[in-house]
Motif scaffolding. Structure first.
Motif, mmCIF file in Angstrom:
data_model
loop_
_atom_site.group_PDB
_atom_site.id
_atom_site.type_symbol
_atom_site.label_atom_id
_atom_site.label_comp_id
_atom_site.label_asym_id
_atom_site.label_seq_id
_atom_site.Cartn_x
_atom_site.Cartn_y
_atom_site.Cartn_z
ATOM 1 N N GLY A 106 58.502 3.033 -10.872
ATOM 2 C CA GLY A 106 59.346 2.488 -11.938
ATOM 3 C C GLY A 106 60.444 1.598 -11.391
ATOM 4 N N GLU A 107 61.576 1.569 -12.084
ATOM 5 C CA GLU A 107 62.699 0.724 -11.694
ATOM 6 C C GLU A 107 63.796 1.575 -11.062
ATOM 7 O OE1 GLU A 107 64.157 -1.494 -14.962
ATOM 8 O OE2 GLU A 107 62.357 -2.724 -15.189
ATOM 9 N N GLY A 108 64.532 0.962 -10.164
ATOM 10 C CA GLY A 108 65.698 1.619 -9.589
ATOM 11 C C GLY A 108 65.425 2.240 -8.242
ATOM 12 N N SER A 109 66.510 2.597 -7.575
ATOM 13 C CA SER A 109 66.421 3.181 -6.240
ATOM 14 C C SER A 109 66.067 4.661 -6.330
ATOM 15 C CB SER A 109 67.756 3.004 -5.504
ATOM 16 O OG SER A 109 68.816 3.590 -6.247
ATOM 17 N N VAL A 110 65.359 5.139 -5.298
ATOM 18 C CA VAL A 110 64.866 6.521 -5.280
ATOM 19 C C VAL A 110 65.237 7.160 -3.952
ATOM 20 C CG1 VAL A 110 62.839 8.022 -5.468
ATOM 21 C CG2 VAL A 110 62.918 5.857 -6.747
ATOM 22 N N ALA A 111 65.672 8.415 -4.008
ATOM 23 C CA ALA A 111 65.959 9.166 -2.787
ATOM 24 C C ALA A 111 65.456 10.589 -2.945
ATOM 25 C CB ALA A 111 67.452 9.178 -2.493
ATOM 26 N N VAL A 112 64.965 11.134 -1.832
ATOM 27 C CA VAL A 112 64.661 12.560 -1.756
ATOM 28 C C VAL A 112 65.723 13.176 -0.872
ATOM 29 C CG1 VAL A 112 63.001 14.320 -1.083
ATOM 30 C CG2 VAL A 112 62.195 12.122 -1.978
ATOM 31 N N ILE A 113 66.432 14.176 -1.392
ATOM 32 C CA ILE A 113 67.433 14.902 -0.609
ATOM 33 C C ILE A 113 66.885 16.299 -0.366
ATOM 34 C CG2 ILE A 113 69.812 15.705 -0.505
ATOM 35 C CD1 ILE A 113 70.572 13.486 -2.421
ATOM 36 N N ALA A 114 66.759 16.643 0.917
ATOM 37 C CA ALA A 114 66.051 17.867 1.283
ATOM 38 C C ALA A 114 66.769 18.577 2.409
ATOM 39 C CB ALA A 114 64.620 17.518 1.716
ATOM 40 N N PRO A 115 66.473 19.875 2.609
ATOM 41 C CA PRO A 115 66.989 20.555 3.804
ATOM 42 C C PRO A 115 66.419 19.895 5.053
ATOM 43 C CG PRO A 115 65.399 21.922 2.633
ATOM 44 C CD PRO A 115 65.675 20.767 1.748
ATOM 45 N N LEU A 116 67.157 19.995 6.140
ATOM 46 C CA LEU A 116 66.740 19.335 7.379
ATOM 47 C C LEU A 116 65.309 19.691 7.781
ATOM 48 C CD1 LEU A 116 69.962 19.579 9.566
ATOM 49 C CD2 LEU A 116 68.666 17.483 9.106
ATOM 50 N N ALA A 117 64.934 20.919 7.575
ATOM 51 C CA ALA A 117 63.611 21.366 8.014
ATOM 52 C C ALA A 117 62.479 20.674 7.257
ATOM 53 C CB ALA A 117 63.494 22.884 7.851
ATOM 54 N N LEU A 118 62.738 20.228 6.040
ATOM 55 C CA LEU A 118 61.693 19.598 5.232
ATOM 56 C C LEU A 118 61.676 18.080 5.339
ATOM 57 C CD1 LEU A 118 61.649 21.608 1.858
ATOM 58 C CD2 LEU A 118 60.055 21.724 3.768
ATOM 59 N N VAL A 119 62.730 17.478 5.882
ATOM 60 C CA VAL A 119 62.813 16.017 5.919
ATOM 61 C C VAL A 119 61.620 15.385 6.641
ATOM 62 C CG1 VAL A 119 64.113 14.081 6.899
ATOM 63 C CG2 VAL A 119 65.299 15.834 5.571
ATOM 64 N N PRO A 120 61.238 15.833 7.843
ATOM 65 C CA PRO A 120 60.098 15.190 8.520
ATOM 66 C C PRO A 120 58.800 15.284 7.725
ATOM 67 C CG PRO A 120 61.351 16.542 10.050
ATOM 68 C CD PRO A 120 61.846 16.874 8.689
ATOM 69 N N ALA A 121 58.547 16.421 7.112
ATOM 70 C CA ALA A 121 57.307 16.595 6.363
ATOM 71 C C ALA A 121 57.261 15.671 5.153
ATOM 72 C CB ALA A 121 57.165 18.056 5.919
ATOM 73 N N ILE A 122 58.360 15.572 4.423
ATOM 74 C CA ILE A 122 58.387 14.703 3.244
ATOM 75 C C ILE A 122 58.262 13.241 3.656
ATOM 76 C CG2 ILE A 122 59.823 13.923 1.325
ATOM 77 C CD1 ILE A 122 61.022 16.781 1.269
ATOM 78 N N ARG A 123 58.923 12.882 4.726
ATOM 79 C CA ARG A 123 58.822 11.504 5.200
ATOM 80 C C ARG A 123 57.380 11.180 5.605
ATOM 81 N NH1 ARG A 123 62.886 11.352 8.770
ATOM 82 N NH2 ARG A 123 64.348 10.353 7.346
ATOM 83 N N GLY A 124 56.732 12.107 6.297
ATOM 84 C CA GLY A 124 55.354 11.883 6.716
ATOM 85 C C GLY A 124 54.410 11.742 5.533
ATOM 86 N N LEU A 125 54.607 12.562 4.506
ATOM 87 C CA LEU A 125 53.765 12.469 3.315
ATOM 88 C C LEU A 125 53.922 11.128 2.612
ATOM 89 C CD1 LEU A 125 54.325 16.075 1.951
ATOM 90 C CD2 LEU A 125 52.101 15.110 2.601
ATOM 91 N N LEU A 126 55.146 10.646 2.525
ATOM 92 C CA LEU A 126 55.382 9.357 1.884
ATOM 93 C C LEU A 126 54.769 8.221 2.693
ATOM 94 C CD1 LEU A 126 59.068 9.887 0.704
ATOM 95 C CD2 LEU A 126 57.065 9.598 -0.763
#
Length: 639
Positions: free
Chosen positions: A541-561
């Motif tokens: 859609g429109e607009g900026s998007v961010a995922v805010i996560a605990p440190l332990a989940l950041v690498p996994a979410i980044r890899g999935l994206l």
């Protein structure tokens, strides 16, 4: 319904732009007046800065008008615009004459009969909003509040925009606050404290131009991401000389490459480290062990040991730094040797002071003599000793930077100071970082921006007084921003119940905007996968998007994206903004996004001890300006 004055006002704006073009042409020809190489260089630099400010003025060169009781009309914009005969076309927003544009009210109209605001697209005037202050109300097709809401509801860019067209009275009061001490701006999420600080920098440079154009203004942010985010605001206001630095980059040289764990960061940041470092430096001072002596031809000249010790004591007492004491010692020894030479030879003494200096310097004799008493010191080596390390670490941390800066002052002397220093997210600074900031503020003139409820640094402050005690402040004014313009009421209502637990003395922010989308809650055992999926849907859609996560989940979410071919936060400042940012709560501090996916709030709370975990959650909950989606497997911390 189109405002009847729109064609006439469009013609006035066209005239203002034509005047700007002629001003730009005159600046472009400025180099023709250069009479030498030095003046040409100075003019070229001035020309580049001025033309850059003219380019930024293109966006909304004029955004409003004041109709005064005396019958005069005053157009307000981003910078001065004048005609060929120097008559005023647009007044700068920073000028005292423009003050009523932000502060006049029906109760206190300040001689204003009508305030008019323009909404533009480039050079084209789209709408006019009128507010009658000094008489009976006429036709007012749009309200000023409508314009503010439209601006707040616009999609966020990759960088923060200025708010000069929509500054509110509560913000303007702090932008223009006059104090020679410390101004603390306490404001909850979305109250605009960052914008206040940046516009204050611009206003101070205009109002105190003689002083601050010479001494400079420094803006300090919590990290490089934040500095990148706000980097375009001041240039858009015509200010290209303000220095903007992340706290870890204040010390000249390479910045930090790592972070300590919170406990070690807290230990390094404690104010007691200042005395520990001073003692580490002083431990290198040695008592003189021999007299200064040399043969001058057939004459033996010496400075007795007792006198050398006296000179060493005098050089040390009151010296502003280690290196200054070394130089005072060197000069003291030279003067004593010259006096001994003159006393010994009397009228037959033919050598000058400079000649004796060369004699003692031959073969490095004088330097070695000084080094035996006050050896040359390198801050990095002293820090390794002070911390009890076996060797220099491969990477310095952010906490180390403040300690190295302290040692810089002890050894080399104070760094360049600025006329005014503005510090954002100040509530996250350790005492040692506050000392680092203070030594860059000439006369202790600072503006601190922050929110005690968002104090998520290694030191959990409860009151601003706890920070101020580490600054050389004679006067301190603590002011509050209460209206939260950015965060919708529906999202704020979710975050505010945390406030009594994380900052019981803080005044709750009041949401300005009502009627937004309520937060969505998604329960899923695979939080990383579902959070990435929600981000992909929002990214379509429109607009900026961010995922805010605990440190332990950041690498996994980044890899999935990344596997989903979604651009994530690996782009540099010069490139386009990433489509989705993946951040932990601390990295998200001070940033804002249209859409936020909050992953596993319970884990965000659990990864930091005590009240700090809830403060991290409070930060994460208040980054969205439009929608908030909470993805979780564990029970929510506020249930």
């Amino acid at each position: 319904m189109t405002h009847p004055d729109l064609p006439a006002e469009q013609a006035y704006l066209d005239h203002a732009y034509a005047c700007l073009e002629r001003m730009r042409d005159r600046v472009g020809r400025a180099l023709d007046a250069a009479s030498g190489e030095f003046s040409a260089i100075a003019l070229e630099q001035w020309q580049a800065r001025t033309l850059r400010s003219y380019e930024d003025a293109e966006r909304g060169i004029c955004f409003g008008r004041l109709d005064m009781e005396e019958g005069d009309n005053l157009y307000v914009g981003r910078r001065w615009i004048h005609d060929d005969d120097q008559s005023l076309v647009v007044v700068n927003w920073q000028a005292p004459a423009a003050r009523p544009f932000y502060t006049a009210t029906p109760i206190a109209p300040q001689h204003v009969e009508r305030r008019r605001r323009f909404r533009t697209d480039g050079r084209r005037l789209l709408e006019i909003a009128d507010e009658t202050l000094g008489g009976t109300s006429g036709d007012e097709p749009r309200s000023l509040g409508d314009f503010l809401l439209e601006e707040l509801e616009r999609s966020r860019d990759e960088r923060m925009r200025d708010i000069v067209e929509t500054i509110q009275a509560d913000q303007y009061r702090l932008i223009t606050h006059e104090t020679e001490g410390v101004l603390v701006v306490q404001g909850g999420p979305g109250t605009g404290k960052t914008a206040v600080g940046l516009h204050r920098a611009s206003w101070l440079l205009f109002t105190h131009a003689h002083r601050l154009r010479r001494e400079g203004v420094l803006v300090v942010g919590p990290n490089r991401t934040f500095i990148e985010y706000v980097s375009h605001v001041l240039p858009s206001l015509g200010e290209t000389s303000v220095v903007q630095r992340a706290i870890g980059d204040l010390r000249e040289g390479a910045g930090p490459e790592a972070r300590d764990d919170p406990a070690l960061e807290r230990e390094k940041g404690d104010a007691a480290m200042a005395e520990r470092l001073r003692e580490a430096v002083e431990a290198h001072r040695h008592a003189p062990a021999r007299e200064l002596e040399a043969m001058l031809g057939m004459n033996y000249v010496r400075v007795p040991l007792a006198q050398v010790r006296e000179i060493g004591g005098e050089a040390w007492e009151g010296a502003p730094s280690w290196d200054a004491a070394r130089e005072r010692l060197r000069m003291g020894l030279l003067r004593a040797f010259y006096r001994a030479y003159s006393d010994k030879l009397g009228a037959s003494a033919m050598r000058s002071f400079e000649e004796l200096e060369k004699v003692l310097g031959k073969g490095g004799y004088l330097k070695r003599f000084v080094d035996e008493i006050l050896p040359p010191l390198i801050p990095e080596r002293v820090l390794v000793e002070a911390l009890g390390l076996a060797r220099r670490p491969k990477r310095w941390t952010e906490a180390d930077v403040a300690l190295l800066d302290e040692l810089d002052e002890l050894i080399r002397g104070r760094p360049k100071a600025f006329g005014h220093v503005i510090v954002d997210e100040a509530q996250d600074l350790t005492p040692m970082q506050l000392r680092m900031v203070a030594r860059r503020a000439a006369g202790g003139w600072l503006t601190l921006l922050g929110d005690i409820a968002q104090s998520t640094g290694s030191v959990a402050y409860e009151r601003w007084d706890e920070l101020i005690e580490h600054l050389p402040a004679d006067t301190v004014d603590v002011e509050e921003l209460v209206l939260a313009y950015r965060v919708p009421a529906e999202i704020m209502e979710l975050a505010l119940p945390l406030l009594p637990r994380i900052a019981p003395r803080a005044r709750p922010p009041e949401a300005y905007r009502q009627g937004g989308e309520p937060p969505r809650f998604v329960r899923d055992d695979n939080v990383a996968y579902r959070a990435a999926e929600e981000a992909v849907l929002l990214d379509a859609g429109e607009g900026s998007v961010a995922v805010i996560a605990p440190l332990a989940l950041v690498p996994a979410i980044r890899g999935l994206l990344e596997r989903s071919l979604v651009a994530v936060d690996a782009s540099t400042v010069e490139e386009l903004a990433p489509a989705v940012r993946v951040l932990d709560a601390r990295e998200a501090k001070g940033l804002e996004f249209d859409h936020v996916v909050l992953a596993e709030p319970a884990a965000i709370v659990a990864e930091v001890e005590g009240v700090q975990g809830l403060r991290h959650l409070y930060v994460a909950l208040t980054r969205a300006t439009k929608t908030l989606t909470v993805v979780h497997a564990k029970p929510l911390p506020w249930d």
